[in-house]
Design an enzyme around this catalytic site. Structure first.
Site, PDB file in Angstrom:
ATOM      1  N   ASP A  28     -71.944 -87.728  31.825  1.00 63.06           N
ATOM      2  CA  ASP A  28     -72.308 -89.141  31.781  1.00 63.06           C
ATOM      3  C   ASP A  28     -71.172 -89.908  31.100  1.00 63.06           C
ATOM      4  O   ASP A  28     -70.140 -90.147  31.698  1.00 63.06           O
ATOM      5  CB  ASP A  28     -73.641 -89.244  31.038  1.00 63.06           C
ATOM      6  CG  ASP A  28     -74.282 -90.602  31.104  1.00 63.06           C
ATOM      7  OD1 ASP A  28     -74.157 -91.267  32.132  1.00 63.06           O
ATOM      8  OD2 ASP A  28     -74.919 -91.013  30.113  1.00 63.06           O
ATOM      9  N   LYS A  39     -71.561 -88.727  36.785  1.00 65.94           N
ATOM     10  CA  LYS A  39     -71.782 -90.182  36.889  1.00 65.94           C
ATOM     11  C   LYS A  39     -70.487 -90.855  36.473  1.00 65.94           C
ATOM     12  O   LYS A  39     -70.366 -91.329  35.340  1.00 65.94           O
ATOM     13  CB  LYS A  39     -72.853 -90.620  35.880  1.00 65.94           C
ATOM     14  CG  LYS A  39     -74.287 -90.482  36.299  1.00 65.94           C
ATOM     15  CD  LYS A  39     -75.160 -91.167  35.232  1.00 65.94           C
ATOM     16  CE  LYS A  39     -76.542 -90.602  35.185  1.00 65.94           C
ATOM     17  NZ  LYS A  39     -77.328 -91.105  34.028  1.00 65.94           N
TER      18      LYS A  39
END
Ligand code: IMP
Ligand code: MG
Length: 180
Positions: free
Chosen positions: A101, A129
């Protein structure tokens, strides 16, 4: 539980196909290198279990358990709850993550483990991501790229729930609102 899921991002079959391909690729790339797979608990446990069974070369497995320090997230410092149980000096390390992330956790762990002089550190993540990245972390292996949404299932949780879903999906907004 299925009723709490708004949409399924990756089905059980799609995940199985990607993970098997990743295991085959790693087996090729690390042939003769006897790598140590280092899983970052808890989110990695389902991915790790499937990945290991598609790896066909000699290797070993270890785990770390970490959490972000409250109030110091900007430094990316993490608290180590469980450290490795073996010496990694001179060894090839493959860090196994559920999702990359901000990258703060892995960036910290990469530096932390680099101090022990492993031969190499490679990152394998189930999901990435990239739009959320704050720390410079490069994942050589990634099964799926995901948009900026909070996903659960296949090991990933929301408040410790949904880890046992066999697929990956996003929760209905009312699930978050009910908690707030
Ligand atoms: P970061 O890369 O340091 O920001 O943190 C990555 C960790 O945050 C992952 O290993 C997960 O445990 C958690 N995480 C980040 N995004 C999600 C998500 O969409 N669902 C569930 N957990 C997430
Ligand atoms: Mg995690």
């Amino acid at each position: 539980m299925r009723n709490d899921i708004e949409s399924i991002f990756f089905t059980e079959d799609a995940i199985a196909e990607k993970v098997a391909a990743l295991g085959a690729q790693i087996s090729k790339d690390f042939a003769g290198m006897d790598p140590i797979f280092v899983g970052v608990l808890k989110g990695c446990f389902v991915f790790m279990a499937d990945l290991m069974r598609s790896v066909t070369i000699p290797c070993s497995v270890d785990f770390m358990a970490v959490s972000s320090y409250r109030g110091t997230t900007s430094t990316g410092a993490v608290e180590i709850h469980k450290d490795l149980s073996q010496n990694i000096e001179g060894r090839h390390i493959i860090m196994v993550e559920d999702i990359l992330d901000s990258g703060m956790t892995l960036s910290y762990l990469q530096n932390y483990l680099a101090n022990r002089n492993p031969a190499s550190i490679t990152i394998a993540t189930l999901m990435d991501k990239p739009s959320r990245r704050k720390a410079p972390v490069y994942a050589r292996y990634s099964c799926f790229e995901v948009p900026d949404a909070f996903v659960v299932g296949y090991g990933l949780d929301y408040n410790e729930k949904y880890r046992n879903l066999p697929y990956i999906g996003v929760l209905k907004p009312e699930i978050y609102m009910a908690e707030e």
